[in-house]
Design a protein around this motif. Structure first.
Motif, PDB file in Angstrom:
ATOM      1  N   PHE B 119       0.835  -1.208   0.000  1.00  0.00           N
ATOM      2  CA  PHE B 119       0.000   0.000   0.000  1.00  0.00           C
ATOM      3  C   PHE B 119       0.872   1.261   0.000  1.00  0.00           C
ATOM      4  N   GLY B 120       1.871   1.262  -0.858  1.00  0.00           N
ATOM      5  CA  GLY B 120       2.664   2.473  -1.065  1.00  0.00           C
ATOM      6  C   GLY B 120       3.273   3.041   0.208  1.00  0.00           C
ATOM      7  N   GLY B 121       3.753   2.162   1.072  1.00  0.00           N
ATOM      8  CA  GLY B 121       4.425   2.635   2.279  1.00  0.00           C
ATOM      9  C   GLY B 121       3.500   2.784   3.481  1.00  0.00           C
ATOM     10  N   VAL B 122       2.207   2.535   3.287  1.00  0.00           N
ATOM     11  CA  VAL B 122       1.272   2.622   4.417  1.00  0.00           C
ATOM     12  C   VAL B 122       1.151   1.239   5.054  1.00  0.00           C
TER      13      VAL B 122
END
Lengths: 135, 135
Positions: B119-122
């Motif tokens: 999740f893109g760094g989340v």
């Protein structure tokens, strides 16, 4: 003083791949989309809060944040009733305010940010909405 | 599928200075406190969600996260009705799961984490609580 968590924001590079992934995997929907200098802000409802996706589209605060801390969680926004009063209280407690006065942010709400230095690296936004259901 | 944002977590070094600051400035209260290997987890209610403070007290996941990304926002947790079904769906969509099966987390709830790469760094946590009012 804090009525609720209004939104949790994350930053991603241009393309909005994470937004698409959240739509595919969890069925989340983009309720609104707003262009700002250097980024696009999208609000995805989750319960009575929102996930806010900040897509860096050009140089600006979002791209700088990604360059410094990487993509991922960016800030947490709390809804308050009386933003000027809360800002006064924060200033009295020595909180370093990025916005000493409310300004108009996404969705037309009055907002203000406190410096992450004041909350151990957490970028805190305060939001005063015009109604409970407004984003 | 996602009922609501259950909590937003931040990581800080030992001393819990940020928790004290949130108490002083915003009048937040620590509803519960739980020790885990290498960290203490505190739940601070905000509306019907929680801020979760993760205080690194020894080596472990929280201290490693602070060393890598700095202190600040750590993960966002979504409440779901049926955690195994959501994990199945996530796996089918190619999400990299840290926990392929639910495990027991803070508050005795069933939880699972997905890898931030997905999740893109989340860093995303899923929580299945036993009742609406449980933390």
């Amino acid at each position: 003083m804090l009525k609720r968590i209004h939104h949790v924001a994350f930053a991603e590079e241009s393309g909005a791949a994470v937004v698409r992934r959240l739509q595919e995997v969890f069925g989340l929907e983009v309720e609104s989309e707003e262009a700002a200098p250097g980024f696009v802000e999208r609000m995805l409802p989750v319960g009575d809060c929102w996930l806010q996706a900040l897509e860096a589209t050009d140089d600006g605060v979002v791209r700088r944040s990604i360059a410094t801390r990487g993509p991922g969680l960016h800030h947490v926004a709390f809804e308050v009733e009386d933003l000027p009063a809360v800002l006064d209280r924060m200033a009295r407690h020595g909180v370093e305010l990025i916005d000493r006065e409310p300004r108009i942010g996404g969705g037309g709400h009055r907002i203000a940010f406190a410096h992450p230095r004041s909350f151990g690296g957490v970028l805190v936004e305060l939001v005063e909405t015009s109604s409970e259901t407004d984003r």
